[in-house]
Write a protein that holds these residues in place. Structure first.
Motif, PDB file in Angstrom:
ATOM      1  N   GLU A 234       0.872  -1.161   0.000  1.00 49.07           N
ATOM      2  CA  GLU A 234       0.000   0.000   0.000  1.00 49.07           C
ATOM      3  C   GLU A 234       0.920   1.224   0.000  1.00 49.07           C
ATOM      4  N   ALA A 235       0.850   2.005  -1.060  1.00 50.24           N
ATOM      5  CA  ALA A 235       1.783   3.121  -1.217  1.00 50.24           C
ATOM      6  C   ALA A 235       1.092   4.279  -1.912  1.00 50.24           C
ATOM      7  N   ARG A 236       1.737   5.431  -1.853  1.00 52.12           N
ATOM      8  CA  ARG A 236       1.197   6.630  -2.490  1.00 52.12           C
ATOM      9  C   ARG A 236       2.345   7.438  -3.074  1.00 52.12           C
ATOM     10  N   VAL A 237       2.027   8.301  -4.004  1.00 50.51           N
ATOM     11  CA  VAL A 237       3.026   9.168  -4.620  1.00 50.51           C
ATOM     12  C   VAL A 237       2.777  10.595  -4.162  1.00 50.51           C
ATOM     13  N   GLU A 238       3.768  11.166  -3.505  1.00 51.70           N
ATOM     14  CA  GLU A 238       3.693  12.540  -3.028  1.00 51.70           C
ATOM     15  C   GLU A 238       4.726  13.382  -3.764  1.00 51.70           C
ATOM     16  N   ARG A 239       4.706  14.686  -3.499  1.00 52.14           N
ATOM     17  CA  ARG A 239       5.691  15.594  -4.081  1.00 52.14           C
ATOM     18  C   ARG A 239       6.592  16.135  -2.976  1.00 52.14           C
ATOM     19  N   SER A 241       9.698  18.895  -1.607  1.00 50.06           N
ATOM     20  CA  SER A 241       9.757  20.357  -1.606  1.00 50.06           C
ATOM     21  C   SER A 241      10.240  20.920  -2.938  1.00 50.06           C
ATOM     22  N   LEU A 242      10.908  20.084  -3.752  1.00 56.59           N
ATOM     23  CA  LEU A 242      11.365  20.515  -5.076  1.00 56.59           C
ATOM     24  C   LEU A 242      10.338  20.217  -6.165  1.00 56.59           C
ATOM     25  N   GLY A 243       9.213  19.634  -5.765  1.00 51.63           N
ATOM     26  CA  GLY A 243       8.175  19.299  -6.731  1.00 51.63           C
ATOM     27  C   GLY A 243       8.379  17.967  -7.411  1.00 51.63           C
ATOM     28  N   LEU A 244       9.360  17.181  -6.955  1.00 50.97           N
ATOM     29  CA  LEU A 244       9.637  15.883  -7.563  1.00 50.97           C
ATOM     30  C   LEU A 244       8.762  14.804  -6.928  1.00 50.97           C
ATOM     31  N   PRO A 245       8.288  13.844  -7.719  1.00 50.62           N
ATOM     32  CA  PRO A 245       7.454  12.775  -7.168  1.00 50.62           C
ATOM     33  C   PRO A 245       8.274  11.815  -6.315  1.00 50.62           C
ATOM     34  N   MET A 246       7.666  11.316  -5.247  1.00 50.78           N
ATOM     35  CA  MET A 246       8.298  10.344  -4.367  1.00 50.78           C
ATOM     36  C   MET A 246       7.272   9.292  -3.973  1.00 50.78           C
ATOM     37  N   VAL A 247       7.699   8.033  -4.007  1.00 48.31           N
ATOM     38  CA  VAL A 247       6.835   6.949  -3.566  1.00 48.31           C
ATOM     39  C   VAL A 247       7.038   6.730  -2.078  1.00 48.31           C
ATOM     40  N   LEU A 248       5.944   6.761  -1.340  1.00 44.79           N
ATOM     41  CA  LEU A 248       5.972   6.495   0.101  1.00 44.79           C
ATOM     42  C   LEU A 248       5.173   5.228   0.365  1.00 44.79           C
ATOM     43  N   CYS A 249       5.844   4.232   0.928  1.00 44.16           N
ATOM     44  CA  CYS A 249       5.181   2.957   1.208  1.00 44.16           C
ATOM     45  C   CYS A 249       4.645   2.963   2.639  1.00 44.16           C
ATOM     46  N   ASP A 250       3.375   2.618   2.785  1.00 44.88           N
ATOM     47  CA  ASP A 250       2.736   2.623   4.098  1.00 44.88           C
ATOM     48  C   ASP A 250       2.723   1.242   4.745  1.00 44.88           C
ATOM     49  N   SER A 251       2.525   0.198   3.933  1.00 51.78           N
ATOM     50  CA  SER A 251       2.475  -1.146   4.511  1.00 51.78           C
ATOM     51  C   SER A 251       2.597  -2.183   3.416  1.00 51.78           C
TER      52      SER A 251
END
Length: 258
Positions: A234-239, A241-251
């Motif tokens: 379960e993950a999401r894509v955030e931005r 501070s530079l506006g670059l996409p980052m994948v954050l994994c929750d579980s």
């Protein structure tokens, strides 16, 4: 030259790894990140394109099939395995590998290429050191230099950052990105770090379930649904501070079977 793959089936003996692989053609000067879980077929795909594994289907580079002659002239392949420790100097290793693979390159041009690649990769101080005096990460950099110095039109890199720290990971991918754009090289990079792929790659191929799950622009392709199917997380894509996409994994999904 454009890379075109149609209905490719690859694997080992009686075990099929990928089947029906037909990504959209890829144009020159494109850096493609090949991502997916362990066993998804990233290395197998690159080995097949490189001619190290047999495959069924069509692989064209430019207007002709990618055969042994064309591979020798246009393709550069970096495997996961590192150059073995030896008494050879790093310079000698790169020089001899290039001469063996590209006999038509004159000495002056080869030395110019080597000077440029060693400088770009930031490894000039390693040139006169023996391979058995280098760390695994340093030998990985020498292996990359062996490939880049030939200035291939099609570049296949299998986990080129696996033995490197953060500084060298960024350095390598920046160099490959510049190399691709300046020389018009089409580069395929198998990589585990999704956030590095998002930052440097123009396009992503996501392998899952024995085929190509998704293909598209790196910054638009990854969604929670794609990440769930490809990696079982379960993950999401955030931005950032530079506006670059980052994948954050929750579980991790409990039922996920790698």
């Amino acid at each position: 030259m454009t890379l075109r793959i149609e209905n490719l089936k690859v694997g080992y003996r009686h075990r099929t790894v990928l089947e029906g692989l037909s990504p959209r053609p890829v144009a020159p000067a494109t850096l493609v990140g090949v991502i997916g879980r362990n066993g998804a077929g990233k290395s197998t795909l690159l080995k097949t394109i490189a001619g190290l594994l047999p495959g069924q289907g069509l692989v064209h580079f430019g207007d002709r099939p990618l055969d042994a002659t064309q591979r020798a002239r246009t393709l550069g392949y970096l495997p996961q395995s590192l150059p073995q420790p030896s008494s050879l100097l790093a310079y000698e290793t790169v020089y001899s590998a290039c001469r063996a693979a590209h006999g038509g390159l004159d000495k002056e041009q080869l030395e110019q290429n080597m000077e440029s690649v060693f400088s770009r990769l930031g490894i000039r101080e390693l040139a006169l050191r023996r391979l058995d005096q280098l760390s695994g990460g340093q030998r990985q950099m020498i292996g990359l230099a062996q490939v880049l110095v030939r200035q291939p039109r099609l570049l296949l890199l299998d986990e080129p950052t696996s033995a490197l720290d953060l500084h060298w990971q960024l350095n390598v991918l920046q160099c490959v990105q510049q190399f691709s754009r300046e020389l018009g090289t089409l580069s395929l990079v198998a990589i585990h770090d999704i956030n590095l792929a998002l930052r440097f790659c123009d396009e992503l191929w996501v392998l899952a379930g024995g085929g190509l799950l998704a293909q598209g622009p790196a910054r638009d392709l990854l969604t929670p649904a794609v990440l769930r199917t490809a990696y079982g997380v379960e993950a999401r894509v955030e931005r950032c501070s530079l506006g670059l996409p980052m994948v954050l994994c929750d579980s991790a999904m409990p039922a996920y079977q790698p």
